[in-house]
Structure formats: structure tokens, C-alpha cells
Design a protein around this motif. Structure first.
Motif, PDB file in Angstrom:
ATOM      1  N   ILE A   1       0.840  -1.206   0.000  1.00 55.94           N
ATOM      2  CA  ILE A   1       0.000   0.000   0.000  1.00 55.94           C
ATOM      3  C   ILE A   1       0.868   1.246   0.000  1.00 55.94           C
ATOM      4  CG2 ILE A   1      -1.566   1.348   1.457  1.00 55.94           C
ATOM      5  CD1 ILE A   1      -2.911  -1.326   2.214  1.00 55.94           C
ATOM      6  N   VAL A   2       1.913   1.274   0.820  1.00 54.97           N
ATOM      7  CA  VAL A   2       2.809   2.433   0.865  1.00 54.97           C
ATOM      8  C   VAL A   2       3.472   2.644  -0.491  1.00 54.97           C
ATOM      9  CG1 VAL A   2       4.946   3.326   1.866  1.00 54.97           C
ATOM     10  CG2 VAL A   2       3.204   2.327   3.350  1.00 54.97           C
ATOM     11  N   ALA A   3       3.945   1.566  -1.099  1.00 55.08           N
ATOM     12  CA  ALA A   3       4.600   1.688  -2.402  1.00 55.08           C
ATOM     13  C   ALA A   3       3.643   2.230  -3.456  1.00 55.08           C
ATOM     14  CB  ALA A   3       5.159   0.333  -2.831  1.00 55.08           C
ATOM     15  N   ARG A   4       2.433   1.706  -3.514  1.00 50.83           N
ATOM     16  CA  ARG A   4       1.462   2.174  -4.496  1.00 50.83           C
ATOM     17  C   ARG A   4       1.119   3.645  -4.276  1.00 50.83           C
ATOM     18  NH1 ARG A   4      -1.463  -1.517  -7.523  1.00 50.83           N
ATOM     19  NH2 ARG A   4      -3.185  -0.009  -7.610  1.00 50.83           N
ATOM     20  N   ALA A   5       0.994   4.049  -3.024  1.00 48.48           N
ATOM     21  CA  ALA A   5       0.650   5.433  -2.715  1.00 48.48           C
ATOM     22  C   ALA A   5       1.749   6.404  -3.131  1.00 48.48           C
ATOM     23  CB  ALA A   5       0.366   5.578  -1.224  1.00 48.48           C
ATOM     24  N   LEU A   6       2.987   5.929  -3.171  1.00 47.96           N
ATOM     25  CA  LEU A   6       4.130   6.790  -3.494  1.00 47.96           C
ATOM     26  C   LEU A   6       4.633   6.575  -4.911  1.00 47.96           C
ATOM     27  CD1 LEU A   6       6.034   6.638  -0.081  1.00 47.96           C
ATOM     28  CD2 LEU A   6       4.413   8.359  -0.902  1.00 47.96           C
ATOM     29  N   GLY A   7       3.787   6.037  -5.776  1.00 50.55           N
ATOM     30  CA  GLY A   7       4.127   5.942  -7.182  1.00 50.55           C
ATOM     31  C   GLY A   7       4.647   4.606  -7.647  1.00 50.55           C
ATOM     32  N   GLY A   8       4.631   3.580  -6.787  1.00 47.59           N
ATOM     33  CA  GLY A   8       5.113   2.263  -7.155  1.00 47.59           C
ATOM     34  C   GLY A   8       4.021   1.388  -7.738  1.00 47.59           C
ATOM     35  N   GLU A   9       4.403   0.166  -8.092  1.00 48.62           N
ATOM     36  CA  GLU A   9       3.463  -0.783  -8.672  1.00 48.62           C
ATOM     37  C   GLU A   9       3.562  -2.120  -7.953  1.00 48.62           C
ATOM     38  OE1 GLU A   9       4.270  -1.148 -12.817  1.00 48.62           O
ATOM     39  OE2 GLU A   9       3.905   0.968 -13.256  1.00 48.62           O
ATOM     40  N   THR A  10       2.435  -2.831  -7.884  1.00 43.40           N
ATOM     41  CA  THR A  10       2.405  -4.160  -7.290  1.00 43.40           C
ATOM     42  C   THR A  10       1.953  -5.173  -8.327  1.00 43.40           C
ATOM     43  OG1 THR A  10       0.159  -3.728  -6.474  1.00 43.40           O
ATOM     44  CG2 THR A  10       2.000  -3.330  -4.939  1.00 43.40           C
ATOM     45  N   ALA A  11       2.227  -6.452  -8.053  1.00 41.20           N
ATOM     46  CA  ALA A  11       1.856  -7.525  -8.969  1.00 41.20           C
ATOM     47  C   ALA A  11       1.526  -8.773  -8.172  1.00 41.20           C
ATOM     48  CB  ALA A  11       2.989  -7.810  -9.949  1.00 41.20           C
ATOM     49  N   LYS A  12       0.662  -9.609  -8.742  1.00 40.31           N
ATOM     50  CA  LYS A  12       0.338 -10.890  -8.112  1.00 40.31           C
ATOM     51  C   LYS A  12       1.459 -11.886  -8.391  1.00 40.31           C
ATOM     52  CE  LYS A  12      -3.695 -13.747  -7.146  1.00 40.31           C
ATOM     53  NZ  LYS A  12      -2.946 -14.949  -6.758  1.00 40.31           N
ATOM     54  N   MET A  13       1.833 -12.645  -7.372  1.00 43.44           N
ATOM     55  CA  MET A  13       2.859 -13.662  -7.504  1.00 43.44           C
ATOM     56  C   MET A  13       2.231 -14.982  -7.953  1.00 43.44           C
ATOM     57  SD  MET A  13       4.838 -12.731  -3.951  1.00 43.44           S
ATOM     58  CE  MET A  13       6.377 -13.577  -4.317  1.00 43.44           C
ATOM     59  N   ASP A  14       3.053 -15.891  -8.441  1.00 46.96           N
ATOM     60  CA  ASP A  14       2.531 -17.183  -8.893  1.00 46.96           C
ATOM     61  C   ASP A  14       1.893 -17.949  -7.739  1.00 46.96           C
ATOM     62  OD1 ASP A  14       3.237 -16.752 -11.509  1.00 46.96           O
ATOM     63  OD2 ASP A  14       5.147 -17.800 -11.342  1.00 46.96           O
ATOM     64  N   PHE A  15       2.658 -18.135  -6.659  1.00 47.84           N
ATOM     65  CA  PHE A  15       2.100 -18.843  -5.506  1.00 47.84           C
ATOM     66  C   PHE A  15       2.474 -18.209  -4.176  1.00 47.84           C
ATOM     67  CE2 PHE A  15       5.849 -21.111  -7.106  1.00 47.84           C
ATOM     68  CZ  PHE A  15       6.707 -21.027  -6.023  1.00 47.84           C
ATOM     69  N   GLY A  16       3.130 -17.074  -4.209  1.00 47.47           N
ATOM     70  CA  GLY A  16       3.382 -16.302  -3.002  1.00 47.47           C
ATOM     71  C   GLY A  16       4.462 -16.889  -2.107  1.00 47.47           C
ATOM     72  N   HIS A  17       4.655 -16.218  -0.994  1.00 44.48           N
ATOM     73  CA  HIS A  17       5.580 -16.659   0.056  1.00 44.48           C
ATOM     74  C   HIS A  17       4.780 -16.898   1.320  1.00 44.48           C
ATOM     75  CE1 HIS A  17       9.007 -14.102  -1.943  1.00 44.48           C
ATOM     76  NE2 HIS A  17       8.817 -15.246  -2.563  1.00 44.48           N
ATOM     77  N   ARG A  18       4.761 -18.124   1.802  1.00 41.63           N
ATOM     78  CA  ARG A  18       4.047 -18.440   3.045  1.00 41.63           C
ATOM     79  C   ARG A  18       4.838 -19.493   3.798  1.00 41.63           C
ATOM     80  NH1 ARG A  18       0.369 -17.774  -1.063  1.00 41.63           N
ATOM     81  NH2 ARG A  18      -1.038 -15.994  -0.741  1.00 41.63           N
ATOM     82  N   GLY A  19       5.358 -19.117   4.953  1.00 39.28           N
ATOM     83  CA  GLY A  19       6.173 -20.029   5.746  1.00 39.28           C
ATOM     84  C   GLY A  19       7.006 -19.263   6.747  1.00 39.28           C
ATOM     85  N   VAL A  20       7.901 -19.965   7.425  1.00 39.30           N
ATOM     86  CA  VAL A  20       8.697 -19.345   8.495  1.00 39.30           C
ATOM     87  C   VAL A  20      10.194 -19.468   8.231  1.00 39.30           C
ATOM     88  CG1 VAL A  20       6.905 -19.726  10.234  1.00 39.30           C
ATOM     89  CG2 VAL A  20       8.658 -21.479   9.873  1.00 39.30           C
ATOM     90  N   ASN A  21      10.561 -19.716   6.972  1.00 39.23           N
ATOM     91  CA  ASN A  21      11.979 -19.914   6.668  1.00 39.23           C
ATOM     92  C   ASN A  21      12.394 -19.220   5.380  1.00 39.23           C
ATOM     93  OD1 ASN A  21      10.512 -21.547   4.970  1.00 39.23           O
ATOM     94  ND2 ASN A  21      11.823 -23.350   5.189  1.00 39.23           N
TER      95      ASN A  21
END
Length: 359
Positions: free
Chosen positions: A250-270
Motif C-alpha cells: 500500500i505504501v509503495a502504491r501510494a508513493l508511485g510504485g506498482e504491485t503484482a500478483k505472484m505465482d504462488f506467493g511466500h508463506r512459511g517461516v523460513n
């Protein structure tokens, strides 16, 4: 034992065992975490998703409410190789369908190959492959949840004060689906935390006159959190800014950046993260399906993921901004990055440039 079925995009249906009855749909994602299932299941960032555990046994140390990140289970359904009775009963009490006794290795492999996908779940006495397919057919994409923030945010402002003298900085925490341990990490450092609705107005923030504006984690597409983006744009340069996970996006988008959807994301503790200044690698806890593809002109990338070079940390000395894509509060997970909260609070006080303005 009653049956369960998981219908996947592409047409296949996986047979399973029912552990908590019901019908559900959502984006099928997986976590590699081998501990912290209570924290994961109560993490608001899993709203509208179906959570698959890659670790084979979930529930081997029971269920304790003091470990919860929120008061409810957020995934629409749960998939595992084997769930203990404690976890199965908890999910049934919460009305969250759950299935096990299926090959989660194959399921995770399909997600890694094809990306996070829609799925339908049918479990219980009336379960059938047809019911699972019907649930899948009704499943929207994550970007289609236009107002997902309303499902996970506080309805009205709540204020929490630290134990002892409340003479630390005031933090305006924009609740886009905040984990409770973020609030607790700030309270432990002497801050007063004002938890605000995800669509709080700039005027209400100005009335609080906080020392830092902090955007939380949360579910879904950051493009759907327009009010929070407006808030960041309004106060950038006047107020120190911080963000975690969705908050970084959200901060990046508000300051002129762009976001994208990842293939399967990052979920874990390592998840390994490289700090570009110190050349130090820290292990981190993560849970996100979107990333900052372009930080824009105002922010510098200070940390990257070792595995895929995605942006893990953004900063601006000129604007007093510091954000992290991962979860420094580490519930569950390694404590390598707890100093992030010290860095955030260090931006308050003398470093604050001008009074808050809602103009």
C-alpha cells in the motif's frame, strides 16, 4: 468416517476425509511452516483463501487461545495430510470446513507448477464431487474482493496503552487485517497504539496527531485498499510511515510504485532475506500473494528475497519511511528481525519534520 472432496481449477477432484463438515471455496494456497498452525489459522491475511499445510501433521501440541492472532479462524477451509482431533474440533466449532488424508505433496506441487488456484471444498455427510465443483464454479478471484478490508478490520477506533507510564510515541495503526502480535510488539516498546479502521479518513488521523502512521498486513489485492493509499499520500513527508506485508504494498502504491500478483506467493517461516546495506541474511516469516514489482521514484529497495529477488524492504530517508514485506513480529517464526519495531519508533520524536496536516 465421512468423505471430503477438493475440486481444483483444471477439472480434477481430489478425494479426502472430512474432519470438519461444510462447503467452501477460495484461493488454494500453501504454507511451508512446520509450527505455528494456531497463528496461521487466525491470521487475517488468509481471509478468502483455502490453506494447505505442507507439513504432514498439524495439531501435535494442541490448541491454545493465547497463541491466536485474532479471535476467529480466517481461511475459508483447511487442507492437511493429517489433522489432530484438537484442531479438527476447533475448526468444526468455528464452522470452517477441513479435510485430510490426501497427498498434500502432490497438491503443493500442483500449486507450485500452476500457481495459486481457485478450489471448491465439500465435506461431511452430504459431500460429493459435484458439490465441490459447484463451490469452485462460484469462487471469485482475490482481486474481485473489492472491499475485503471490511471483513477483517475493526469497525471503530480502539486505543491500547502499554503497561506502566504511557509516555512513549503514539502509533496510528491502520488495521487492514492486522495480526495481534504487531500491536503487542509496539506496546512492548512503550508505544500507545491507536488501531484504526482500514478506511479511516485523513481528518480522523489528523485529530489523533500521532507520531507515526503504520499500515498493517492484510488479505487480498493492495489495489483494493484505496482509502489506505490516500491516507499514505496525504501524510507522506509530514509523518513517519511504516508498513508490514500488505502495508508495504500500500505504501509503495501510494508513493508511485506498482504491485503484482505472484505465482504462488511466500508463506512459511523460513524465507531468507538479504539486507543490501549490511550484506546480512535473516530468516523471516511471510504470508503474501502480492509483491512490490516497482518501488517507484520515492522509495529505495533495501532488502530482497534470496530465492527470487522480490522486494522485502523499502525505505526513504527523505520521507521517513520504512516497510517490510515479511512479518518482523515473528509469530510464528524466527526472531531475526524484531529490531524493525525499534527502527520504526526511532523515526518519531525529534525526527518528525512538520505537524500533521489533513489538507
Amino acid at each position: 468416517m465421512e468423505s471430503g472432496y477438493v475440486a481444483l481449477e483444471g477439472g480434477s477432484v481430489v478425494d479426502a476425509r472430512c474432519r470438519a463438515p461444510g462447503t467452501a471455496h477460495g484461493e488454494l494456497v500453501f504454507t511451508t511452516a512446520y509450527t505455528g498452525y494456531e497463528e496461521s489459522l487466525t491470521d487475517p491475511s488468509y481471509e478468502e483463501q483455502v490453506l494447505t499445510f505442507s507439513y504432514p501433521l498439524i495439531g501435535n501440541y494442541g490448541v491454545r487461545a493465547e497463541r491466536f492472532e485474532d479471535g476467529t479462524v480466517h481461511p475459508n477451509a483447511v487442507v492437511a495430510r493429517e489433522l489432530t482431533d484438537d484442531v479438527a474440533e476447533w475448526l468444526a466449532d468455528e464452522g470452517v470446513p477441513a479435510v485430510d488424508h490426501l497427498d498434500t505433496r502432490d497438491l503443493v506441487g500442483q500449486i507450485r507448477e500452476g500457481g495459486a488456484m481457485k478450489c471448491g471444498i465439500s465435506a461431511g455427510p452430504d459431500a460429493s464431487p459435484e458439490a465441490a465443483k459447484a463451490a469452485l464454479a462460484d469462487c471469485p478471484g482475490m482481486s474481485d474482493h473489492d472491499d475485503i478490508g471490511a471483513q477483517v478490520s475493526v469497525a471503530a477506533a480502539e486505543t491500547y496503552e502499554p503497561e506502566g507510564a504511557a509516555d512513549g510515541p503514539d502509533v496510528a495503526l491502520v488495521d487492514c487485517g492486522a495480526k495481534g502480535s504487531i500491536r503487542e510488539s509496539l506496546l512492548a516498546r512503550g508505544a500507545t497504539v491507536h488501531v484504526l479502521p482500514y478506511d479511516v479518513s485523513p481528518g480522523d488521523v489528523a485529530d489523533l496527531d500521532p507520531d507515526v502512521l503504520f499500515v498493517s498486513n492484510g488479505p487480498g489485492d493492495p489495489a483494493n485498499f484505496e482509502a489506505a493509499q490516500t491516507l499514505v499520500s496525504e501524510f507522506a513527508g509530514d509523518l513517519p510511515l511504516a508498513g508490514i506485508c500488505l502495508g508495504q504494498q500500500i505504501v509503495a502504491r501510494a508513493l508511485g510504485g506498482e504491485t503484482a500478483k505472484m505465482d504462488f506467493g511466500h508463506r512459511g517461516v523460513n524465507q531468507p532475506v538479504l539486507d543490501l546495506d549490511s550484506d546480512r541474511v535473516v530468516m523471516t516469516t511471510q504470508n503474501h500473494g502480492y509483491t512490490v514489482a516497482d518501488p517507484g521514484p520515492e522509495l529505495d529497495v533495501t532488502q530482497v528475497n534470496v530465492n527470487d529477488d522480490t522486494a522485502e524492504g523499502l525505505e526513504s530517508d527523505d520521507l521517513d519511511v520504512i516497510t517490510r514485506q515479511y512479518h518482523p513480529e515473528a509469530n510464528p517464526g524466527p526472531h531475526d528481525s524484531l529490531d524493525f519495531f525499534d527502527d520504526v519508533l526511532a523515526m518519531t520524536g525529534d525526527s518528525r519534520r512538520t505537524p500533521v496536516s489533513a489538507d
